[in-house]
Design a protein around this motif. Structure first.
Motif, PDB file in Angstrom:
ATOM      1  N   UNK A 121       0.815  -1.219   0.000  1.00  0.00           N
ATOM      2  CA  UNK A 121       0.000   0.000   0.000  1.00  0.00           C
ATOM      3  C   UNK A 121       0.847   1.267   0.000  1.00  0.00           C
ATOM      4  N   UNK A 122       2.161   1.103  -0.144  1.00  0.00           N
ATOM      5  CA  UNK A 122       3.051   2.254  -0.054  1.00  0.00           C
ATOM      6  C   UNK A 122       2.785   3.290  -1.130  1.00  0.00           C
ATOM      7  N   UNK A 123       2.378   2.847  -2.309  1.00  0.00           N
ATOM      8  CA  UNK A 123       2.211   3.760  -3.433  1.00  0.00           C
ATOM      9  C   UNK A 123       1.138   4.807  -3.222  1.00  0.00           C
ATOM     10  N   UNK A 124       0.179   4.555  -2.330  1.00  0.00           N
ATOM     11  CA  UNK A 124      -0.883   5.529  -2.086  1.00  0.00           C
ATOM     12  C   UNK A 124      -0.407   6.707  -1.246  1.00  0.00           C
ATOM     13  N   UNK A 125       0.574   6.462  -0.363  1.00  0.00           N
ATOM     14  CA  UNK A 125       0.963   7.487   0.587  1.00  0.00           C
ATOM     15  C   UNK A 125      -0.086   7.620   1.678  1.00  0.00           C
ATOM     16  N   UNK A 185      -7.656   4.776  -5.586  1.00  0.00           N
ATOM     17  CA  UNK A 185      -6.830   5.874  -5.095  1.00  0.00           C
ATOM     18  C   UNK A 185      -5.640   6.110  -6.033  1.00  0.00           C
ATOM     19  N   UNK A 186      -5.212   7.344  -6.186  1.00  0.00           N
ATOM     20  CA  UNK A 186      -4.045   7.612  -7.039  1.00  0.00           C
ATOM     21  C   UNK A 186      -2.750   7.161  -6.373  1.00  0.00           C
ATOM     22  N   UNK A 187      -1.751   6.855  -7.190  1.00  0.00           N
ATOM     23  CA  UNK A 187      -0.409   6.566  -6.686  1.00  0.00           C
ATOM     24  C   UNK A 187       0.263   7.894  -6.384  1.00  0.00           C
ATOM     25  N   UNK A 188       0.039   8.413  -5.171  1.00  0.00           N
ATOM     26  CA  UNK A 188       0.453   9.776  -4.844  1.00  0.00           C
ATOM     27  C   UNK A 188       1.488   9.833  -3.739  1.00  0.00           C
ATOM     28  N   UNK A 189       2.199   8.751  -3.503  1.00  0.00           N
ATOM     29  CA  UNK A 189       3.172   8.703  -2.405  1.00  0.00           C
ATOM     30  C   UNK A 189       4.281   9.718  -2.603  1.00  0.00           C
ATOM     31  N   UNK A 190       4.730  10.302  -1.489  1.00  0.00           N
ATOM     32  CA  UNK A 190       5.875  11.205  -1.506  1.00  0.00           C
ATOM     33  C   UNK A 190       7.107  10.575  -0.863  1.00  0.00           C
ATOM     34  N   UNK A 191       6.965   9.378  -0.311  1.00  0.00           N
ATOM     35  CA  UNK A 191       8.099   8.692   0.296  1.00  0.00           C
ATOM     36  C   UNK A 191       8.954   8.044  -0.789  1.00  0.00           C
ATOM     37  N   UNK A 205       7.321   5.897  -3.866  1.00  0.00           N
ATOM     38  CA  UNK A 205       7.519   6.306  -5.257  1.00  0.00           C
ATOM     39  C   UNK A 205       8.143   5.193  -6.085  1.00  0.00           C
ATOM     40  N   UNK A 206       9.023   4.397  -5.466  1.00  0.00           N
ATOM     41  CA  UNK A 206       9.590   3.248  -6.179  1.00  0.00           C
ATOM     42  C   UNK A 206       8.474   2.292  -6.585  1.00  0.00           C
ATOM     43  N   UNK A 207       7.592   1.966  -5.636  1.00  0.00           N
ATOM     44  CA  UNK A 207       6.506   1.036  -5.943  1.00  0.00           C
ATOM     45  C   UNK A 207       5.528   1.631  -6.955  1.00  0.00           C
ATOM     46  N   UNK A 208       5.238   2.905  -6.837  1.00  0.00           N
ATOM     47  CA  UNK A 208       4.315   3.539  -7.771  1.00  0.00           C
ATOM     48  C   UNK A 208       4.858   3.492  -9.195  1.00  0.00           C
ATOM     49  N   UNK A 209       6.140   3.773  -9.358  1.00  0.00           N
ATOM     50  CA  UNK A 209       6.730   3.736 -10.706  1.00  0.00           C
ATOM     51  C   UNK A 209       6.753   2.318 -11.263  1.00  0.00           C
ATOM     52  N   UNK A 210       7.059   1.339 -10.416  1.00  0.00           N
ATOM     53  CA  UNK A 210       7.011  -0.054 -10.867  1.00  0.00           C
ATOM     54  C   UNK A 210       5.655  -0.376 -11.465  1.00  0.00           C
ATOM     55  N   UNK A 211       4.606   0.060 -10.769  1.00  0.00           N
ATOM     56  CA  UNK A 211       3.260  -0.272 -11.226  1.00  0.00           C
ATOM     57  C   UNK A 211       2.888   0.500 -12.493  1.00  0.00           C
ATOM     58  N   UNK A 212       3.196   1.788 -12.542  1.00  0.00           N
ATOM     59  CA  UNK A 212       2.841   2.552 -13.738  1.00  0.00           C
ATOM     60  C   UNK A 212       3.612   2.042 -14.959  1.00  0.00           C
ATOM     61  N   UNK A 213       4.847   1.612 -14.778  1.00  0.00           N
ATOM     62  CA  UNK A 213       5.611   1.029 -15.886  1.00  0.00           C
ATOM     63  C   UNK A 213       4.974  -0.284 -16.355  1.00  0.00           C
TER      64      UNK A 213
END
Length: 306
Positions: free
Chosen positions: A102-106, A116-122, A126-134
């Motif tokens: 759940x890290x990607x949500x922030x 929910x958007x992948x809006x993490x600032x940590x 952000x690593x997990x969010x980019x993995x998923x968007x890629x």
């Protein structure tokens, strides 16, 4: 053949469940380790080695990303591993199922849902969010046949969990020290349910192109989890204390794992609730009974009351 990459508790559970059901499994780890089972072939390869993963994934019906590098190496270790798995999925034509978190949500207010958007600032978020968007971009472009990310909360597990932290105090009848607020509602995901969801969604086209939450027991506070542990394990209920934030930050100066925890401490400072209604309704999955999940998550060496 199912290709499972990573032999931690999730990868090993996925491999065992598949092999026990008669499926053929190839488990890939750097050392060639993994569960000993007649249906599991263990192979040594680096998860960031795209040519090796591509070769080993030929003929696969699904690929499972169950890798979890050390927290402090996420920014350097995850990108090449994630890309190598996408390359293997592209070459083999097999869908990719990603063990998510759940890290990607922030930080959010209210229960977390998949929209929910992948809006993490940590950093780790952000690593997990980019993995998923890629991965989604690879799917939408037609590079890979299918991808899904199965997201769970903090685990009910013998390792790297509240259970592991609490057991020494329970065993010695001493104060149990835990990070975060003791009475905030918090979702805990049983690792067996995570593995079940990965297997169920990996080859189901309804799952592809989006993330899904693992059906998990009703939210419990840290105090309630320890009380359940004491009840199930036959221990007296211990005294509970929360580590002061200043102490955690100070410990992080000398311990990398603690230092990385500080960044994610927001998860324990407020209610942290996972909503898996959509997954349950779409795929007919449900959470394991919490007593059963906790009983299965107590380290095997501990005596369990029956």
């Amino acid at each position: 053949m199912h290709v499972v990459i990573g032999a931690g508790i999730i990868g090993s559970t996925v491999a065992r469940k598949l092999a026990d059901s008669g499926e053929r499994v190839r488990m890939i780890t750097r050392s060639g380790s993994g569960p000993v089972h007649p249906g599991i072939e263990r192979v040594a390869a680096d998860a960031s080695d795209a040519p090796a993963l591509t070769r080993l994934s030929q003929g696969a019906v699904a690929i499972y990303n169950c890798v979890n590098p050390p927290y402090h190496t996420w920014p350097t270790d995850w990108p090449p591993m994630a890309e190598a798995m996408l390359a293997a999925a592209a070459s083999s034509g097999a869908p990719l199922a990603i063990t998510g978190c759940l890290y990607g949500y922030g930080p959010v207010d209210g229960p977390m849902t998949e929209d929910l958007p992948m809006a993490a600032q940590t950093v780790k978020g952000q690593v997990r969010a980019k993995m998923w968007t890629d991965a989604v971009a690879a799917y939408r472009s037609g590079r890979i046949s299918g991808v899904t990310e199965v997201r769970g909360s903090d685990y009910l597990s013998p390792r790297y969990s509240v259970i592991e932290m609490a057991m020494p105090g329970l065993r010695a009848n001493k104060t149990v020290w835990l990070p975060g607020q003791l009475d905030n509602p918090h979702t805990f995901t049983y690792t067996g349910d995570m593995a079940t969801a990965l297997i169920a969604l990996a080859r189901d086209p309804r799952a592809w192109g989006r993330g899904w939450h693992v059906p998990s027991p009703a939210p419990m506070s840290l105090r309630q989890v320890v009380a359940k542990l004491a009840e199930i394990g036959g221990y007296p209920m211990p005294r509970l204390r929360a580590y002061p934030k200043a102490a955690i930050r100070a410990a992080g100066l000398f311990d990398r794992r603690t230092r990385e925890f500080v960044e994610m401490s927001y998860q324990w400072d407020r209610p942290f609730v996972l909503d898996a209604t959509l997954t349950a309704a779409t795929f007919g999955l449900s959470a394991t009974d919490v007593d059963e999940a906790i009983r299965a998550s107590i380290p095997a060496a501990e005596p369990i009351a029956v």
